[in-house]
Every structure is written in C-alpha cells, then in structure tokens.
Enzyme design. Sequence first.
Site, PDB file in Angstrom:
ATOM      1  N   ASP A  76      13.606  -0.847 -30.244  1.00 32.70           N
ATOM      2  CA  ASP A  76      12.394  -1.631 -30.016  1.00 32.70           C
ATOM      3  C   ASP A  76      11.606  -1.882 -31.304  1.00 32.70           C
ATOM      4  O   ASP A  76      11.752  -1.165 -32.292  1.00 32.70           O
ATOM      5  CB  ASP A  76      11.492  -0.881 -29.034  1.00 32.70           C
ATOM      6  CG  ASP A  76      11.141   0.492 -29.564  1.00 32.70           C
ATOM      7  OD1 ASP A  76      12.050   1.176 -30.072  1.00 32.70           O
ATOM      8  OD2 ASP A  76       9.964   0.881 -29.496  1.00 32.70           O
ATOM      9  N   GLU A  77      10.795  -2.931 -31.239  1.00 28.42           N
ATOM     10  CA  GLU A  77       9.723  -3.158 -32.191  1.00 28.42           C
ATOM     11  C   GLU A  77      10.126  -3.092 -33.665  1.00 28.42           C
ATOM     12  O   GLU A  77       9.603  -2.294 -34.437  1.00 28.42           O
ATOM     13  CB  GLU A  77       8.587  -2.145 -31.941  1.00 28.42           C
ATOM     14  CG  GLU A  77       7.941  -2.328 -30.587  1.00 28.42           C
ATOM     15  CD  GLU A  77       6.739  -1.415 -30.395  1.00 28.42           C
ATOM     16  OE1 GLU A  77       5.801  -1.846 -29.709  1.00 28.42           O
ATOM     17  OE2 GLU A  77       6.733  -0.290 -30.907  1.00 28.42           O
ATOM     18  N   VAL A  78      11.071  -3.941 -34.043  1.00 32.11           N
ATOM     19  CA  VAL A  78      11.385  -4.099 -35.465  1.00 32.11           C
ATOM     20  C   VAL A  78      10.573  -5.295 -35.974  1.00 32.11           C
ATOM     21  O   VAL A  78      10.703  -6.387 -35.436  1.00 32.11           O
ATOM     22  CB  VAL A  78      12.885  -4.378 -35.664  1.00 32.11           C
ATOM     23  CG1 VAL A  78      13.214  -4.481 -37.145  1.00 32.11           C
ATOM     24  CG2 VAL A  78      13.714  -3.298 -34.980  1.00 32.11           C
TER      25      VAL A  78
END
Lengths: 704, 704
Positions: B331-333
């Site tokens: 997640d959330e790069v």
Amino acid sequence: MGLRNFLCRRVSFIMRFAAILFSLFCLMLSSHANSQSAPALNLMPQPANVTPGSGALRIDANFTVAFTGHTEPRLDRAAERFLTQLHRQTGLLFAKPTRDASKATLVVHTDRASKDVQELGEDESYSLEVTATGAKLNAANPLGVLRGVQTFLQLVQIKPDGFAAPAVAIKDQPRFSWRGLLIDVGRHFIPGDVLKRNLDGMEAVKMNVLHLHLSDNQGFRVESKKFPKLQELGSDGFFYTQEELRDLIAYARDRGIRILPEFDMPGHSTSFFVGYPEIASGPGSYALDRKWGVLDPAMNPTEEKTYKFLDDFIGEMGKLFPDQYFHIGGDEVNGKEWDANPKIQEYKKSHNLKSNEELQGYFSQRVQKIVSKHGKTAVGWDEIFVPGVPKDIMIHSWRGPKSLAAAAQQGYHGILSNGYYLDLGWTTARHYAVDPLSGAAATLTDDQKKLILGGESAMWSEYVGPENIDSRIWPRNAGIAERLWSPQSVTDPASMYSRLDVVSARLEWLGLTHRTYYRKMLQRIAGAATPEGFAALKTLADVAEPVKEYTREETALAEATSLTPLNRIVDAVSLESDTARHFSELVDKFLAGSCHDATIAAEVRADLTRWSQNDAAFTSLAQESSLAKEGAATSRDLSAIGATGLTALDAIAASKPLSADQQAQLTSTLTEAAKPKVQLLLVPVGSVQKLVAAATESTGCSVK
Amino acid sequence: MGLRNFLCRRVSFIMRFAAILFSLFCLMLSSHANSQSAPALNLMPQPANVTPGSGALRIDANFTVAFTGHTEPRLDRAAERFLTQLHRQTGLLFAKPTRDASKATLVVHTDRASKDVQELGEDESYSLEVTATGAKLNAANPLGVLRGVQTFLQLVQIKPDGFAAPAVAIKDQPRFSWRGLLIDVGRHFIPGDVLKRNLDGMEAVKMNVLHLHLSDNQGFRVESKKFPKLQELGSDGFFYTQEELRDLIAYARDRGIRILPEFDMPGHSTSFFVGYPEIASGPGSYALDRKWGVLDPAMNPTEEKTYKFLDDFIGEMGKLFPDQYFHIGGDEVNGKEWDANPKIQEYKKSHNLKSNEELQGYFSQRVQKIVSKHGKTAVGWDEIFVPGVPKDIMIHSWRGPKSLAAAAQQGYHGILSNGYYLDLGWTTARHYAVDPLSGAAATLTDDQKKLILGGESAMWSEYVGPENIDSRIWPRNAGIAERLWSPQSVTDPASMYSRLDVVSARLEWLGLTHRTYYRKMLQRIAGAATPEGFAALKTLADVAEPVKEYTREETALAEATSLTPLNRIVDAVSLESDTARHFSELVDKFLAGSCHDATIAAEVRADLTRWSQNDAAFTSLAQESSLAKEGAATSRDLSAIGATGLTALDAIAASKPLSADQQAQLTSTLTEAAKPKVQLLLVPVGSVQKLVAAATESTGCSVK
C-alpha cells in the site's frame, strides 16, 4: 508458627472485641494523617538521613542514566528495569542506559561486586544527591544501587510543569539486615508469576528475604528428583519445578532478595507422608489434609530411615536453594502420633527422653547436624530453641519478643515474625508499632541486641489464593518494611499512612493487583457487566473488613478447607479499609475543630448519606446473586450506621444536643452494627460513635 | 492500508463534524439498549441457532468435564484452560479434566484431528446442548471444540442460588472463514505478553486470524538470521526473537488462531533500509522514521539484488511462519524516490512501464512469484490488484467493499478491513453496521460472494502502546467479531451493546486491561495516591473520547512522532465512552416516555448535576499536574453541558417551555462545547441537545 488453632480458639472471643477496641485506638493514633500534612517526599521506607535541597530535577524525555564503576549483567538489567519503571510512572520514553557519565542526568556509581550468593549483612547503603541539574547515586556494591534507584523512583512525581524529582541529599542504610516476607505456598499454592510480582513489590520497599513456606499438611510444592513422590502424590499437581525455582531465585537475586526455603518438620508434614509414609509416626496410609489447624501427623524421630531420608532430601534442596540459611520449621507438634506409637514410647524410655518436647529437641538437633553437614545454617521456629542446641542456629520467633530476647541472652541469633502476621487483619499502624527491639528485647545489652537481625512479615494462606494474595500483603507490608529499614525513631503513623497511600498506588504499576483484583472480584460477586452494576456492593465493601485474628473459622457456617472457594465478599474486601481510614481521619479533623468547619461537615455528611441510602440499591443488586446476597445484613447495618451518623450530625448542626436517652438508643444501634455478620466488620462504627458522643449534651462539641 | 495522511488531511475537516453527527445517529440507533431489554443469553458472537430449554445446569465445585473421542495434547491444554477460565469466572475450584464421560457434567466429544497447520476454511462448527442435569459439546475437530467451550463459558453466570448455565440447544458455525484482527507492531512495538492476552480475547469471541503488521517505516520487529541488520539496526532493540515467535504461533494455534505475517513492501519499508540500503530506491543512508504518514522510501523494483534479497528473506520468514498465507503489504507508495532515481526512470522507459502504478504492478508480480516459489499464497492490500495478477492471490481491502466486489467479479478472493479500522474511534455500532457483503458486494452472484472470505479489524498503532492498546481494541472488536461470525440477520445494535457490556467485563478476567489501565493512567495523570484523588478527572474522562478519524494530527500542538509519550488524557480515555452511551440510552428512554418518568428524570438529573459541579474539583486537581491541566477547557465545557442540561430539565419539570431565544442560547453553548479541545470530544453533547429540544416550546415534550 502460630496460635493457629487450639490456643487461638480459646482467646479469640476476647480478641475479637479487643480488635475492635484496638482499631479504634489506631484510628485515634492516625488522626492527623491527611493530604494536608503529607510530607513533601513520599519515601517509604523513610531513609536514614534526608537533607532537603532547593529546586527540582526535571524528568522529561531527555532524561538519561549512566551506570559507572563496577559493571555486571545484573546491573545492566537493573538499569533497564529502572528505566522501564520510570517509563511506567511517567509514560515517557527514554534512551537506553549508557556508561558515559558526562552527559547523563542520573549517574549511578558502583564501587565493587557483591557476593556471588547474597549474604546476610552485606552492605546495602547508598548515597543519593539530587540537584536541579542532575543526580548522583553512589553505592559500595550492587545491593546499595538497587536500594538507591528505588528511592530515586519514589522521588519522581508529576508537578504543574511536568515530572520532577525534588532536590535532596540522602544517606541511607538499613537498620536491620534481615527484612523478610514469608509466603505460605503450602496451604494454597501461589503460582510463580504471582511470587514474581511480589518480589517486585519487595524490591520497591527494600525488603531482602522472601521466605517460602514450601510444605505443609495441605501440600508439598517443590519438585524433588530424589523423592519424586513428594510432588507427584503430595501436591495435587501444584508445585514449582526445579527449573522454575532456579528462575525465581535468579529473579530475586536481580532484586537484591535472598530466597529462604522452609520445609516444615517434624509436624505440619502430611504432604511428605502421602508419598513416603515410612518416615511418619503413624501407621498410614496418608492423604493430603484439606482441613486447617494443628494436625496429628509427624515424622518419626526414632527411626534412622527418617534421618537417611532427610539427609538425602536436605542435600538435594540445599543445592537447589543457594542461600546460606535453611529453614526446618519445627512448630506446633501435638505429639498425638508419637503417643500412639508403642515403639516411639519405648524409644523415649530407653533414651531417657522425658517428654515429647525432649523428643522433638532430639529430632531438631539431629536435623540441624544434617543441615550443617550440607554447609547450611539452620533456621527454625521458637520450638527448636531447646537447651544444648548449637549456637549457629537462627531462632525465628512466632511467639514474640520475649522468647527472642531469651534466645539473644544465651547468644542465639533471632528474627521476629510475631506482630507481623499479615493474615490476622491488623491495621498497618498496629504492625508498625511492633519493634523487634521493643518489650523484653529493649533491655538487652547492645551486644545482645545485635543478635536480633530483623524480622519477617508472614502471609499464612488459609484464606489466600492468587486472586487476593496481593491485597492481603499490600500495602500493609510496606509499613513493616519501613519498620525494618528505617531508624527506630521513625514511628509517626500519620506520616506513614500518607506515604503508604502513595506507595500503594505505585505498586500497581509494578504489576501488583491489590486494587484491581478487588474491583474484579466485586464485579464477579455481583455478576455485573458495568461498574455501575456493582456500585452498591462497592460502597459496602469499601468500608468492610474481614473479621480479625483467628475468628474466621468459628464464624463460618461450614468448616473451611483448602478446597473452599475464596470468592466471597470477605475474600475480596481489604484487610484495612482505606475509605474507612480516610473517613475516620475526616471525623477526627471535624471533632478537633470543635465541629465548626462547614466544609468538613459537608464531607462527613456526604459519606454518611451515601451509606444511609445504600441498602436500597444493594438489596436490588443482591437479589440477582447468591454471593452478593451474603452481604444483606451487613448492608442493613451500614445504612443504620449512616442514619445514626446523620442524626448526630443534625443535632450538632442544629445545636440541639442529644439527650442521654437518644444517645443510648443510637449507641445500641451501633453496638448491633459492630457485631460481625458473614465474617465482615464495618469499620466506620467507631468514628460514628465519636460523632454520637460529640452530639451528646454531656460530652461533645454540642454547641456549634 | 489507509488514507493515512494526505488523502486524509483533506477530508478530515468535513469528517470531524460528520463524525459528531454520526455518533449522534448511532446514539439514536442504540436507544433501546439497556439492561431491561438484555437477552437472557449473553452470547457474543450470537450463535447461528439457539433453542432455549427449560431450567438451568448448576455450576458448583462438583462440576467436572470429560473430553472424549479424538485426543491430542492441544485438547488436553484446552481442557485445562477451560477449567482455569471457569475458575476465574466463578472463583470455584474444580477437579482435573477426565476421559470418563459417565460421571462428567460437561462431556466434550471430538470426532477427529484438524490439520497440522490450521487452514483457512476448516470446519469450526459445534453443537452444544445444556440441560438441567448435564451438557454435551460435539464437534468434528478441535477447532469446533475451542469455539464451543467459549460459548459454554459465556453461558455461565451467577444467579440467586449460585452459578448456573441456562438450558439451551445450540448449533453453530461461522458465517465467514477469515475473522481477523490486525495489530500494527511496526509503528509501536507491542510486547509478546500483550499479544498473548489479545489472543485470549480473540479466542473468547471466536476470531481465528491474528495479522501481525511486522515492519513499517518506524520499525522492523522480527529477528532474521539471514539478515540480522534488519532487527539490529531497524528496531531500536524492540523485536521478537524467532523463538518468541514460535512460542506465540503455538500459543495462537492452541486457541484455533492462525498468525498471518505481513512485511510491507515496496513502501512503508524504511526499516529494511537502515541495515540494507542497497535494496532502496534512494541514495541513502537511512535512519528509522519517527514521523507518521506516507513517506518517500521505497524498495528498488528495477534491481535484481532486490529480488534476490526478498527471495532469501521470504524463504526464511516463510519457514518461520507456518501459515499458508503471506502478506506482502503493497500500500501507499508515493513514488517520489522512484521519480528521483534516473536509473529507475530509464528502466521504466526501456520496459514500457508507463506509470509508477505499472512499476509497482511489475514489482508485485515478481514478489508474488517468490512467495509462490516458497509454497505460500500472497495477500496484499488493494494496490496489488492490477491487471494480469495471478488468481491465487488474496486482496485485502482498505479501500472498501467496492474494490473488493470488483476483485470478486474477476475471480479473486478478498477480505475486508475498510470499515473495521479500530484506530479511527468509531462506535461499535458503526463498525457493526459494516458488512463484507453489503454495498457493491451485495449485488455479486452467489459464487462471487463465496470469494469474499471475511474481514479483519485493524489496530494501527500511531497512538497505541502496550498500556492503551487493549482499550483501543476492546470491547469494540467483539462487535466486529460478531459481524464476521454470526448470521447476516444479526444486526440489532441494542442487543449487541447489552451483550458487549457483559463480554467487556469478562475479557478483564482473561487478563485484558482495557478497564484497569484506564484507571491507572488517569491516576498517573492526576498524580493521585487514592481513587478519590482523581475522581474529578475520571468524571471528565468517563464521557470524553479522542477526536475521530485522522484529525489527531492536525489538532496537535506539536507534531506527534513515534517518540511522543502516550501518557495524556486523550491516550487514556476510551474510544467509545460507556458512560456517555448509557447516558444517551437514559435520555432516549426519558424522551420516549414523553418526559413523564420521575425516576428516569432523577437519574438524568444526577448525571447532569455531577457534570455541572465537576469543574471546581477538577480545577483544584489540575493545578497540581501538567498532564491534568490539559483538560481544563474540556472540563469547563463539561460543566457547561451539565448546566445546560439542568436548565432544560428544569423547564420540562416546571412545564415552562424554553423560548426560541433561550433555546438558541443553550444551543450556542452546546455548539461551543462540541468543539474539541486538546483532542478531546465530549460525547454527551448530543443527548443534552435532545433535552434542550424537548424543553423547547416548538419541538419537544414541553408539557409534563
């Protein structure tokens, strides 16, 4: 070790009422303890020398500690534990300990190592200096460091601008070298994790001996490799493995605490005989006893196989427990099995042993030789002190200072437990007033006094299990710890109580459960889902205590055994009610001000009103639960006490003194309420009696 | 996994007020939950089929349990644990479990073994029949037994004549096979003993997956033998050894719980790079992040050495964690390190990867192949669901049912965490209303629905440490556990809340500390020695909750980091106030009766009076403590709320409705009080607003 049954039954009727009177006396003693008069430093035990400084050392996330001088893994762990505890007290996160003194807030210096196995009388002194810019703790060895960091932790408190330790210079050392807590794990097994949290508590108040009473009629609690039937048949499955004990001993050593093992013999020893009936005096077979008291089974002191067994057994246990001292019990042999065994009678005649006492003396001396042979020093209860016993034994007195003084006069070392029995339900103030060098011991020469090495509080466990043991030991044990550490002149119960409240709250952060389990047990009794659901029970329980001394047995509806559940109100309530003590302090303050202070009057009235109204809510709660229902009569008493107090308070407020008749009527209500029901005492009776006296024409502050 | 920062900051202003409105809505939903309407059986989760019987099975010291059929050591331990827990619930002492069904009160029969490593979808069903004379629990395998004994334990309650379990016939099985709790041990380390007590809690409510989020920017929490710099440089010293993890996995297996490891990659991975910067996309060097949010560091997806590292690493961790599933995060790069690295840009071009999403898709597929190679099934957050990804992966949805449904439509398995984020401070009722098969998922075909395997509550730990984690997870997590176990039709929040109160109290007997640490933390904040010393703080804290969703960051005076102490009022107060909920239930009951009921009116008045008078006591307490002082403005608000409510109540009682002007003035006071100060919300605002409306001419029950 103690009046456990027949002696006690005889005197307990008197004692029951004496206890009520005494607790009244203690209430008066403690009348000045309140938050106003609390000293600035909440240290317990009180250090030997304290010089206040000016300012305070701020404790924030930048706080660091450095350990310098002698190093060892135990000190590294102590440093970690110190920071963990400081974290728990503050919620702050700290950097790891260092060895770099130049930047540390607190510098701890250790001169040298202490002994590999902690010895009696090792140096525990330390000096601690706190200024506004830093702090220094110096000690000769790790034991002093352990004591000193606890003092530092106690100095830290929250202030209007954050956490801080006040500036101070302390030089401290213990008055007595033996400061112990006995836990009876024989009658009820106490799991290792419960012992560990109690070791944490002992460390916090600088005690240095955990005495484990490891065997009794109801259970044998240690794994023996040589005699495995001891634990297999004698423990109901509840015992410590040798590995667990080694772990516990290491845990204690980390905290500067010796572990003293006790195996009680020749009496209190049924649990030996379930697996090994051949060393008993009776024909057998034996089963574990479930009842309490002084029972018949005793080792056979006339057979060589008994001594062969004990030689092997003590050899094994002496290796398992590294301490120099080895406690062989020796108390309360009733002699019935000896009298009933013709071979023992014959032996007595042929060896010119005139009484069972002499027979026990013979046994004790044989066992002491075995203990010596294995390189240990024997400790035993008063009974082992018989003519001719060697001088290197230690007398452990459950009988009192008189027998301790008698032993010292003959050159024997001794420690005191009489006066420190936690199971009797005494107030902290009453324990606190007991001094090992008082009474007969006060008249000893200085050299003789030196033979009295200290004392041990004793947690006998007839009515104690893992859930309530903490509340039976704490916080009262902290008062005994202070008695044994602090100078003899430190005796003010008001100061003691104000510091005890603080220590009590902090002990919970160490993992002790004396306050949390109280709530959980009440909630279980009420079967309540929410705190509101047991509020009425809590109002009652907050001011109730179990009956005192050894009266619980006689007031029981059915005889209690080791299988009796400890889930009743009497098992949950504190042995010394904080709420009742605070109420008594309040009433004393009110009376001391000639009943003039309206604010205090309002506080007294609020308590009385809450009690007077509580029975209605309690009754509805009690209908749902068999365990709560037990408190019905006590609840009615509490409401009667509240109503009585309100009548007195009204009379005072209206400046209309009570007539002698009215006073007599109220007193009669209180007398009735003072009688224990379902083994519960209502502590505020005494204070309300004072209010009634004050409201009465002839005695009190009847005009406002 | 979550709106953690930039998305969130934008919407949180709206959300903050939406949350207040929503909590009002929930209060209305739960208006019928009170002890009167509590069902006779306090079971949670609610079983699939319950047929009440007549009478009850008495539970006393004669109670015995026999385990028959298939045997294994795990079942022996389950039997011991069952009796231990029954002992804790009752205080009674029981005989050891037997295999002799003929004399046992409860006979537990197991048909056969379950899998050596617990698998997703194994049979967890059981049947339980309790009559006045005995009870039978039957299950196909040990998992069903574990579930069934928890149901039996929940049946036991205290009654007027002792403990008893009501007669009942239950046939039960879970609705979803994946019922998990995620604990983020990366942001704040959570010690093993805290995890264990939470496993006990999970067992009690029949959850079967503990998902450990083991690495994040702030810490790497597992010992690696192949890559020791992971824990040596990436953990601040706070990690689990492999031995500790094996012990934890065995502990979970004993309770029928799988442990799902997650190592987040390619983002949320700074802690990998402190020791191994060569697999990062930036130039290094790296230090552990202390700040929260979506940060720049990311693995380099274009270098073969990254995949070599992950092959070795996943190989090692795949052996350590026996579960079939292996969570790779995803997640959330934010892509910033990729954009800044010319070699990565070049790689994208030469490999025709048009966006960072595509680059991440490439990375995910490479990592999934590695996971497969090591015999495991990959789980990842929504982001790993990209075109072409193999069908054997599992989608873990933080984005919501819509993305889960989209995945299912394409044949992918999925589990839901959106709606179950425990850190957002939602009420249990709000979580409870979230169903994995609602929204877009409701329109799926039956076969597609089968791909949605359940869900996981998620305890992200920015503001969570060992002291307050229990109160952030419990009791709300029990509501989510019920959603995932019980039939879809079980949706009544009033029933849920009445059972939740009971479960909450019982969880404390398992060792959870959500209620006890609350008190300890308040006591520390106040620096109080006695419960009376922090009573005013508790009155305030009892009705306060932390601000909701992700608003805590923006309302902070200083940016919070992983080193910020969690010792403030906002860290201590519950995420869902029981007291406020009970007050709202009371007000709703009062209004539903057209404000006629004098008893209820008196109860409402008592609460309001307590609040209105609290500020005086609070102020004096707060003067002594920097941490208590923070609550000053909120305390004034609470007293204003109390006073406002009293004005409304007086108007109702006097049948003198408030004028529009008066109403506007009171509403303005409430609006002011509804604004959070020091990150605290006062929950009773909504209920008092209802009282004001009721007291107003135009709207409420203005005539009594």
